[in-house]
Write an enzyme that holds these catalytic residues in place. Sequence first.
Site, PDB file in Angstrom:
ATOM      1  N   GLU A 157       0.807  -1.225   0.000  1.00 34.04           N
ATOM      2  CA  GLU A 157       0.000   0.000   0.000  1.00 34.04           C
ATOM      3  C   GLU A 157       0.842   1.279   0.000  1.00 34.04           C
ATOM      4  O   GLU A 157       0.838   2.049   0.968  1.00 34.04           O
ATOM      5  CB  GLU A 157      -0.960  -0.001   1.195  1.00 34.04           C
ATOM      6  CG  GLU A 157      -1.933  -1.170   1.177  1.00 34.04           C
ATOM      7  CD  GLU A 157      -2.927  -1.159   2.337  1.00 34.04           C
ATOM      8  OE1 GLU A 157      -2.766  -0.338   3.264  1.00 34.04           O
ATOM      9  OE2 GLU A 157      -3.866  -1.967   2.317  1.00 34.04           O
TER      10      GLU A 157
ATOM     11  N   GLU B 231      -5.573  -8.438   0.595  1.00 31.71           N
ATOM     12  CA  GLU B 231      -6.222  -8.026   1.844  1.00 31.71           C
ATOM     13  C   GLU B 231      -7.674  -7.711   1.568  1.00 31.71           C
ATOM     14  O   GLU B 231      -7.998  -7.008   0.601  1.00 31.71           O
ATOM     15  CB  GLU B 231      -5.596  -6.758   2.445  1.00 31.71           C
ATOM     16  CG  GLU B 231      -4.298  -6.973   3.156  1.00 31.71           C
ATOM     17  CD  GLU B 231      -3.772  -5.690   3.801  1.00 31.71           C
ATOM     18  OE1 GLU B 231      -4.590  -4.838   4.240  1.00 31.71           O
ATOM     19  OE2 GLU B 231      -2.555  -5.547   3.845  1.00 31.71           O
TER      20      GLU B 231
HETATM   21  O1  IFM Z   1      -4.313  -3.150   9.118  1.00 33.46           O
HETATM   22  C1  IFM Z   1      -4.219  -2.595   7.839  1.00 33.46           C
HETATM   23  C2  IFM Z   1      -3.049  -3.162   7.085  1.00 33.46           C
HETATM   24  O2  IFM Z   1      -1.849  -2.990   7.766  1.00 33.46           O
HETATM   25  C3  IFM Z   1      -2.922  -2.507   5.745  1.00 33.46           C
HETATM   26  N1  IFM Z   1      -4.161  -2.545   5.011  1.00 33.46           N
HETATM   27  C4  IFM Z   1      -5.347  -2.132   5.718  1.00 33.46           C
HETATM   28  C5  IFM Z   1      -5.475  -2.854   7.032  1.00 33.46           C
HETATM   29  C6  IFM Z   1      -6.752  -2.416   7.766  1.00 33.46           C
HETATM   30  O3  IFM Z   1      -6.753  -1.048   7.967  1.00 33.46           O
END
Ligand code: IFM
Length: 440
Positions: free
Chosen positions: A166, A351
């Site tokens: 990210e 994710e």
């Molecule tokens: O916890 C985070 C993760 O570290 C990165 N992506 C989003 C998740 C939830 O906010």
Amino acid sequence: MKLKRTDFPPDFRFGAATAAYQIEGHSFGNAGPSHWDTFAKGPGNVVGAEDGAIACDHYHRWEADLDLIRDAGFDAYRFSTSWARVTPDGRTPNPEGLDYYDRLVDGMLARGIEPYLTLYHWDLPSALADIGGWTNRETALRFGDYTDVVLDRIGDRMAGVATLNEPWCVAWLSHFLGHHAPGLRDIRAAARAMHHVMVAHAESMERMRARGQKNAGIVLNFEASYPATDSAADKAAAARQDAIFNRWFIGAICGQGYPEEALEGLRPHMPACWEDDMARIAAPIDWLGVNYYTRGLLKEDRSQPWPHLGSVTGPLDKTQMGWEIYPDGLREVLCRLKDDFVGDLPMMVTENGMARDESQSNGNMGDVERIGFIEGHFQAALDAIAAGVNLNGFFYWSLLDNFEWAFGFEKRFGIVHVDYQSLKRTPKASYHALKAMLYR
Ligand code: IFM
């Protein structure tokens, strides 16, 4: 869960995801200080003034945690190595840290779990923060050295490697919006970080290509960005958000350059000769990780500096983060990536998950909402596959309740509950539902 494993293609991988700083316990094993340790000590930066010093103590409990992954029937585990644990001073390898990751990876293989590594999930060594962190191009070059140190030790056993997690959060959320370490609200710092993270990606990819590392890529986050109204101003605002959040990184990787709607504000603040890096940044990747949580409803807000963005709260059900639950946005994001950017490049959802406050359900872990959330997003993934997207995996975020950055330990994303006093793990109903679906 009505869906079955057999609804997905036969080689589709299901996994769980975590990140080092959020679960390991950064005070253990001779890790060096990271910018998150010190950011967390700043007033008001993290709810409850919490930090990752102990977190879930995964550093000592990793075997039991890997057992949980295996016992749920997951095929793969997405984890990250901590830069500040591997090189505490940003340069010198820490044998204890490398031994730990070596054991962890062997533990995955012994349990039949495929390791998917993310090299940077935000734990920048403080020594590099001291030289300006991501605002300094030197950090990107050091990231190449760190890539080699990690992969010299565990690269032979990785099913896949992502350079960064990210980069929007690393650059924009952290240097323009100020919500994450280092907590800056400075457009010059943000413009530099937006570019240097991509130079770091390029540097790391080049190191991986030179060593023949297989299956190298990056993990990007995307949201479905819509204008809050039909007005031209709100449409333009949504386009600016889309450019900064969704298109900046993938556009550069796909050789399309940075989007004009973002450069209109950032160009004056970009580092010298940034254009010279674009060809390196556009070197091919083997796979793309897609993180998706929600949609955004954007409006123009002229009381704010460029990019003049405001947002409205939509009508859909929300998670504990206040994020609207919008599964179809995942299908939309994946189809758009195929059509506008990556074509048939393999993608994985790296994710997706929901924070849910168990206290709102009188402490029960019935977890019906999370099960529904997962099923909705699995269905969106299936819809994308049916539309021709080359999607071959889905990782739930997260295995464990953990340190949710600026929100401390308040937001619980896990399919396994963690009691932060005793550190006891208790699988939630969503864990059992996934197990019933996945176990072969
Ligand atoms: O916890 C985070 C993760 O570290 C990165 N992506 C989003 C998740 C939830 O906010």
